[in-house]
Write an enzyme that holds these catalytic residues in place. Sequence first.
Site, short mmCIF file in Angstrom:
data_model
loop_
_atom_site.label_atom_id
_atom_site.label_comp_id
_atom_site.label_asym_id
_atom_site.label_seq_id
_atom_site.Cartn_x
_atom_site.Cartn_y
_atom_site.Cartn_z
N ASP A 1 34.52 40.16 48.24
CA ASP A 1 34.42 39.21 47.12
C ASP A 1 35.81 38.68 46.76
O ASP A 1 36.16 38.58 45.59
CB ASP A 1 33.77 39.89 45.91
N GLU B 1 33.46 43.06 30.31
CA GLU B 1 34.65 42.53 29.64
C GLU B 1 35.91 43.24 30.12
O GLU B 1 35.86 44.38 30.58
CB GLU B 1 34.54 42.72 28.12
#
Length: 506
Positions: A333, A218
């Site tokens: 990424d 998170e």
Amino acid sequence: MAQCSILVLLLLAPKAFRCGAEDKDNPSRFQCVCEGNSCGRPVCYGQACFASVIQNGEVPVYRKGCFNGEDQSGMMCKTSPSENQVVHCCNGDLCNRNITAMPLLSQAPKGEPIEYSVEMLIIVVVSTVIVLIVLSLVAVLICRKIHQNRMQRLHARDAENGAIDGLIASNVGDSTLADMLDHSCTSGSGSGLPFLVQRTVARQITLMECVGKGRYGEVWRGQWQGESVAVKIFSSRDEKSWFRETEIYNTVLLRHENILGFIASDMTSRNSSTQLWLITHYHENGSLYDYLQRNTVDTVVCLNFALSIANGLVHLHNEIFGTEGKPAIAHRDLKSKNILVKKNLHCCIADLGLAVMHSQTNNQLDVGNNPKVGTKRYMAPEVLEESIQVDCFDAYKRVDIWAFGLVLWEVTRRTFSNGIAEEYKPPFYDLVPNDPSFEDMRKIVCVEQQRPNIPNRWFSDPTLSALAKLMKECWYQNPSARLTALRIKKTLGKISNSLEKVKMDC
């Protein structure tokens, strides 16, 4: 073993009765029928007659004959019948003539099925449960030991920096994060705050609201002395990404206006569990992915986005030599979700958990120990085909260029010209499912060699047309034909200058 002994003796029996044939007038011997492969005569003479059958494989072997010695006949005749062999003895002339061999095995007792008592079953079940409980306790103890070792390593790392929490806390005082970060850069480290200051800052942060979730964990908006910070809380299974990102963010001279600003990293025990925190600058606009879903942009903002991302990529890809330098870094990424939009509508690159580092000084390639390989939708053809040169750093930079072309396509779709802009869609939205598999992407990108669709309206606008040409040069199937980050930066600069000249002329 008993069956083998019986078979040997029965095979030897004909020799015994051939010897006894000469004593046919001896009243203590009986005349017996002899049948079988080893019988030389139809009759023999011995102490006892027998008929036998032995199950040797699938074919039963039948014999009739005589036993010559008392010891031999006593041992054989007293052998208990079984389902594999039966020996039937008798005393009297030709007494074994009428014994039918076929039914012998059917008369033998069969093996009894094993019966398990209730007590035995209870013992087995209870024993299994006890073993599982013991193994669970051992696993818990091992996990606690690992956690303790982690915390000890963290304290040892702090001790190496030669400071104590109280002293560092007093040094932090009322300083702002900007003050401390400026001091750390000008003091020569160039890599962020000292470890103990990082831990002190981390433990003074108050979490305010969750602003994002993902497979990694998170992201929360936190507050430290009235300042907003972003706190990325990694899940325990993604510890390798946290460690890698911490390692790279602490690299000398990584600080750059187009790389997400790193503040602190902390591994701490909260609520009886280990939490992995990465604290960075907070950007209220969120990710580029979120921003493009909510907003359209004009060509100026589009170029700001593209140029700032290219600037960040150039800084990552290039090695800076010297004692205060940095290795070359490939992101691995790059995607719109890993790029943040700043207040000035420029971008910064985030999430370096899969990054690769390379230093020309020792020609060492550091790929880390994270087994993940990036996001499937943004994977280059050589990654999908598994043909990438894993020991070549330039190969990883070319993977970043492929992904940059896709991000540029996302931004350009939301750039309006003549009052028109397409709705936000991710790359290959019309060719693969929402959560494409590795095979889905390989088929589209490698086999069919498809690329994202370029809308016709782009070619009526010189800026969007130039961007379309640029992104196509990032998408070559052959990795070595793709542009470098520096060439992209220069090309975008020329496009931006052309746009400014057009506006000045107007």
